[in-house]
Design a protein around this motif. Structure first.
Motif, PDB file in Angstrom:
ATOM      1  N   MET A   1       0.861  -1.195   0.000  1.00 41.17           N
ATOM      2  CA  MET A   1       0.000   0.000   0.000  1.00 41.17           C
ATOM      3  C   MET A   1       0.887   1.232   0.000  1.00 41.17           C
ATOM      4  O   MET A   1       1.647   1.475   0.932  1.00 41.17           O
ATOM      5  N   ALA A   2       0.851   1.988  -1.096  1.00 38.66           N
ATOM      6  CA  ALA A   2       1.789   3.089  -1.284  1.00 38.66           C
ATOM      7  C   ALA A   2       1.283   4.376  -0.647  1.00 38.66           C
ATOM      8  O   ALA A   2       0.089   4.679  -0.707  1.00 38.66           O
ATOM      9  N   GLY A   3       2.198   5.142  -0.058  1.00 38.52           N
ATOM     10  CA  GLY A   3       1.853   6.431   0.502  1.00 38.52           C
ATOM     11  C   GLY A   3       3.104   7.280   0.612  1.00 38.52           C
ATOM     12  O   GLY A   3       4.209   6.743   0.719  1.00 38.52           O
ATOM     13  N   TYR A   4       2.930   8.593   0.608  1.00 43.00           N
ATOM     14  CA  TYR A   4       4.104   9.447   0.658  1.00 43.00           C
ATOM     15  C   TYR A   4       3.780  10.788   1.306  1.00 43.00           C
ATOM     16  O   TYR A   4       2.995  11.562   0.768  1.00 43.00           O
ATOM     17  N   PRO A   5       4.343  11.072   2.480  1.00 44.82           N
ATOM     18  CA  PRO A   5       4.165  12.398   3.082  1.00 44.82           C
ATOM     19  C   PRO A   5       4.994  13.432   2.325  1.00 44.82           C
ATOM     20  O   PRO A   5       6.112  13.152   1.882  1.00 44.82           O
ATOM     21  N   LYS A   6       4.440  14.624   2.165  1.00 47.97           N
ATOM     22  CA  LYS A   6       5.154  15.702   1.504  1.00 47.97           C
ATOM     23  C   LYS A   6       4.857  17.031   2.191  1.00 47.97           C
ATOM     24  O   LYS A   6       3.906  17.141   2.964  1.00 47.97           O
ATOM     25  N   LYS A   7       5.682  18.020   1.870  1.00 41.98           N
ATOM     26  CA  LYS A   7       5.471  19.361   2.411  1.00 41.98           C
ATOM     27  C   LYS A   7       4.819  20.232   1.353  1.00 41.98           C
ATOM     28  O   LYS A   7       5.230  20.235   0.192  1.00 41.98           O
ATOM     29  N   ASP A   8       3.776  20.976   1.765  1.00 40.77           N
ATOM     30  CA  ASP A   8       3.115  21.909   0.868  1.00 40.77           C
ATOM     31  C   ASP A   8       3.874  23.229   0.919  1.00 40.77           C
ATOM     32  O   ASP A   8       3.882  23.915   1.936  1.00 40.77           O
ATOM     33  N   ASP A   9       4.525  23.591  -0.183  1.00 46.00           N
ATOM     34  CA  ASP A   9       5.357  24.797  -0.208  1.00 46.00           C
ATOM     35  C   ASP A   9       4.540  26.077  -0.051  1.00 46.00           C
ATOM     36  O   ASP A   9       5.074  27.115   0.347  1.00 46.00           O
ATOM     37  N   LYS A  10       3.238  26.016  -0.328  1.00 44.58           N
ATOM     38  CA  LYS A  10       2.409  27.212  -0.243  1.00 44.58           C
ATOM     39  C   LYS A  10       2.130  27.638   1.197  1.00 44.58           C
ATOM     40  O   LYS A  10       2.140  28.821   1.509  1.00 44.58           O
ATOM     41  N   ASN A  11       1.891  26.655   2.068  1.00 39.58           N
ATOM     42  CA  ASN A  11       1.561  27.008   3.460  1.00 39.58           C
ATOM     43  C   ASN A  11       2.520  26.427   4.492  1.00 39.58           C
ATOM     44  O   ASN A  11       2.373  26.669   5.683  1.00 39.58           O
ATOM     45  N   GLY A  12       3.491  25.639   4.037  1.00 35.95           N
ATOM     46  CA  GLY A  12       4.480  25.071   4.952  1.00 35.95           C
ATOM     47  C   GLY A  12       3.992  23.887   5.754  1.00 35.95           C
ATOM     48  O   GLY A  12       4.722  23.362   6.600  1.00 35.95           O
ATOM     49  N   MET A  13       2.751  23.438   5.511  1.00 34.59           N
ATOM     50  CA  MET A  13       2.193  22.289   6.221  1.00 34.59           C
ATOM     51  C   MET A  13       2.511  20.999   5.464  1.00 34.59           C
ATOM     52  O   MET A  13       2.869  21.016   4.284  1.00 34.59           O
ATOM     53  N   TYR A  14       2.374  19.854   6.176  1.00 36.44           N
ATOM     54  CA  TYR A  14       2.649  18.551   5.563  1.00 36.44           C
ATOM     55  C   TYR A  14       1.342  17.818   5.251  1.00 36.44           C
ATOM     56  O   TYR A  14       0.308  18.060   5.883  1.00 36.44           O
ATOM     57  N   TYR A  15       1.393  16.953   4.270  1.00 32.29           N
ATOM     58  CA  TYR A  15       0.225  16.164   3.880  1.00 32.29           C
ATOM     59  C   TYR A  15       0.702  14.810   3.373  1.00 32.29           C
ATOM     60  O   TYR A  15       1.918  14.586   3.171  1.00 32.29           O
ATOM     61  N   PHE A  16      -0.245  13.897   3.198  1.00 28.75           N
ATOM     62  CA  PHE A  16       0.120  12.629   2.548  1.00 28.75           C
ATOM     63  C   PHE A  16      -1.008  12.178   1.645  1.00 28.75           C
ATOM     64  O   PHE A  16      -2.170  12.552   1.817  1.00 28.75           O
ATOM     65  N   VAL A  17      -0.645  11.416   0.656  1.00 29.99           N
ATOM     66  CA  VAL A  17      -1.595  10.801  -0.262  1.00 29.99           C
ATOM     67  C   VAL A  17      -1.363   9.305  -0.202  1.00 29.99           C
ATOM     68  O   VAL A  17      -0.232   8.835  -0.343  1.00 29.99           O
ATOM     69  N   LEU A  18      -2.438   8.572   0.032  1.00 26.98           N
ATOM     70  CA  LEU A  18      -2.326   7.122   0.205  1.00 26.98           C
ATOM     71  C   LEU A  18      -3.041   6.418  -0.947  1.00 26.98           C
ATOM     72  O   LEU A  18      -4.203   6.702  -1.240  1.00 26.98           O
ATOM     73  N   GLU A  19      -2.321   5.529  -1.616  1.00 27.56           N
ATOM     74  CA  GLU A  19      -2.929   4.689  -2.638  1.00 27.56           C
ATOM     75  C   GLU A  19      -3.604   3.520  -1.930  1.00 27.56           C
ATOM     76  O   GLU A  19      -2.937   2.660  -1.352  1.00 27.56           O
ATOM     77  N   ALA A  20      -4.943   3.513  -1.941  1.00 25.70           N
ATOM     78  CA  ALA A  20      -5.700   2.542  -1.138  1.00 25.70           C
ATOM     79  C   ALA A  20      -6.487   1.574  -2.012  1.00 25.70           C
ATOM     80  O   ALA A  20      -7.694   1.376  -1.826  1.00 25.70           O
ATOM     81  N   GLY A  21      -5.837   0.991  -3.001  1.00 22.96           N
ATOM     82  CA  GLY A  21      -6.502  -0.012  -3.827  1.00 22.96           C
ATOM     83  C   GLY A  21      -7.373   0.616  -4.888  1.00 22.96           C
ATOM     84  O   GLY A  21      -7.111   1.726  -5.368  1.00 22.96           O
ATOM     85  N   LYS A  22      -8.459  -0.083  -5.239  1.00 20.64           N
ATOM     86  CA  LYS A  22      -9.346   0.379  -6.301  1.00 20.64           C
ATOM     87  C   LYS A  22     -10.791   0.454  -5.820  1.00 20.64           C
ATOM     88  O   LYS A  22     -11.196  -0.277  -4.930  1.00 20.64           O
ATOM     89  N   ASN A  23     -11.551   1.354  -6.442  1.00 17.38           N
ATOM     90  CA  ASN A  23     -12.974   1.441  -6.182  1.00 17.38           C
ATOM     91  C   ASN A  23     -13.719   0.325  -6.915  1.00 17.38           C
ATOM     92  O   ASN A  23     -13.122  -0.418  -7.701  1.00 17.38           O
ATOM     93  N   LEU A  24     -15.018   0.226  -6.665  1.00 18.36           N
ATOM     94  CA  LEU A  24     -15.800  -0.830  -7.285  1.00 18.36           C
ATOM     95  C   LEU A  24     -15.809  -0.726  -8.804  1.00 18.36           C
ATOM     96  O   LEU A  24     -15.959  -1.734  -9.509  1.00 18.36           O
ATOM     97  N   ASN A  25     -15.654   0.498  -9.334  1.00 12.34           N
ATOM     98  CA  ASN A  25     -15.645   0.674 -10.785  1.00 12.34           C
ATOM     99  C   ASN A  25     -14.267   0.473 -11.404  1.00 12.34           C
ATOM    100  O   ASN A  25     -14.078   0.688 -12.596  1.00 12.34           O
ATOM    101  N   GLY A  26     -13.298   0.073 -10.577  1.00  6.27           N
ATOM    102  CA  GLY A  26     -11.971  -0.236 -11.079  1.00  6.27           C
ATOM    103  C   GLY A  26     -10.997   0.921 -11.061  1.00  6.27           C
ATOM    104  O   GLY A  26      -9.803   0.721 -11.351  1.00  6.27           O
ATOM    105  N   THR A  27     -11.446   2.131 -10.724  1.00  7.91           N
ATOM    106  CA  THR A  27     -10.537   3.273 -10.682  1.00  7.91           C
ATOM    107  C   THR A  27      -9.715   3.255  -9.395  1.00  7.91           C
ATOM    108  O   THR A  27     -10.137   2.705  -8.382  1.00  7.91           O
ATOM    109  N   ARG A  28      -8.536   3.863  -9.484  1.00  2.42           N
ATOM    110  CA  ARG A  28      -7.657   3.906  -8.311  1.00  2.42           C
ATOM    111  C   ARG A  28      -8.260   4.771  -7.209  1.00  2.42           C
ATOM    112  O   ARG A  28      -8.849   5.808  -7.486  1.00  2.42           O
TER     113      ARG A  28
END
Length: 327
Positions: A1-28
């Protein structure tokens, strides 16, 4: 399960995006969380979410209840992205109202009619303004559910919250105000000074509760408003005015100046007897042991005085519009 924390250069805060498999329609399926002050906080939240997905709590979104989702929303959005006072207000609305009424409804099966029925029931015990606020909170939560790909649409948009009714302003004459203040002094002496000050200055309740002795100038007979104190869900919040703003000065009447001088003398005497633990926030209006005054108790004290005086019922806020009659 892929994920990656990053820093938002606009506000200096951190965030992450997690790849959590696929939806029922097959989209990521991607889940994004924002608003972390530190990279370590983003990593910890991402690790927690991965565990929840693997445990099945988040994987099968079709079986997620509204109650569970609201808990998830409080923890993963409200806690990290709102001010403490706002978070306390949201927590109260969710725990006291939304969850008891609708927690077992599946998020995927929530419909506009569920919300409409909720609003109709709440209108029996709450004001239209309060119910409308519940609608806004729930709508915000459901918008976040869309961002997290738990649902595809916000059913709150199809519901019709009640339209708040603007309350008519009530004022008292000078004679009525004088009778009210005389009665308040006899029937509710602890709260008399703050009621008196409201009638003589037009200050808001939160401004009076937050007033400190350092902001009372006896020489110029002025009060300066530099902070307010508000209460939400049993917690108190100190709200200083922005440093860029000039504090508002309020002229003090001779009668109020005399009362404040008497209060200050009594305050200093109590401080000498009880020590530094008394009134640690240096508040002008406080309880006998120096505690912060509870907003609802002030309102009830005013109601008692009005009833005892046989006067028409008014809100504490209405004293703002009556005070000009003293001039």
């Amino acid at each position: 399960m892929a994920g990656y924390p990053k820093k938002d250069d606009k506000n200096g805060m951190y965030y992450f995006v997690l790849e959590a498999g696929k939806n029922l329609n097959g989209t990521r399926r991607r889940i994004k969380r924002t608003g972390f002050k530190k990279m370590s906080d983003a990593k910890a939240a991402m690790a927690k979410m991965i565990l929840e997905i693997k445990s099945g709590k988040l994987q099968n979104k079709n079986k997620m209840s509204l109650g569970y989702f609201l808990d998830y929303w409080l923890e993963n959005y409200v806690k990290t992205n709102t001010k403490p006072k706002t978070a306390a207000e949201y927590l109260k609305i969710v725990k006291k109202h939304l969850q008891p009424a609708m927690e077992h409804i599946l998020l995927s099966e929530l419909k506009s009619i569920h919300l409409q029925n909720y609003y109709n029931e709440k209108l029996k015990v709450l004001s239209a303004q309060s119910v409308t606020h519940h609608h806004r909170v729930l709508s915000k939560a459901l918008n976040d559910a869309i961002d997290w790909e738990f649902i595809d649409r916000n059913v709150a948009k199809g519901a019709k919250p009640p339209k708040p009714i603007k309350r008519e302003m009530n004022t008292h004459t000078v004679d009525q105000l004088n009778l009210l203040l005389k009665t308040a002094k006899e029937k509710t002496p602890v709260f008399f000074p703050i009621i008196y000050a409201a009638a003589h200055t037009g200050m808001r309740k939160s401004e009076l509760i937050g007033l400190t002795w350092t902001n009372v100038d006896f020489e110029t007979q002025k009060i300066y408003i530099r902070q307010t104190i508000t209460e939400a869900n049993g917690q108190y919040f100190f709200n200083p005015i922005p440093k860029s703003e000039k504090p508002r000065g309020v002229k003090v009447t001779g009668e109020l100046s005399k009362l404040l001088q008497e209060l200050k003398e009594d305050h200093d005497n109590r401080k000498n007897i009880l020590g530094e633990t008394f009134n640690q926030h240096n508040l002008v209006f406080c309880k006998t042991k120096g505690n912060i005054m509870v907003p609802s108790e002030i309102s009830r004290a005013l109601k008692r005085a009005l009833k005892a005086a046989g006067l028409p019922d008014i809100r504490f806020h209405d004293l703002r519009h009556s005070h000009a009659k003293f001039y």
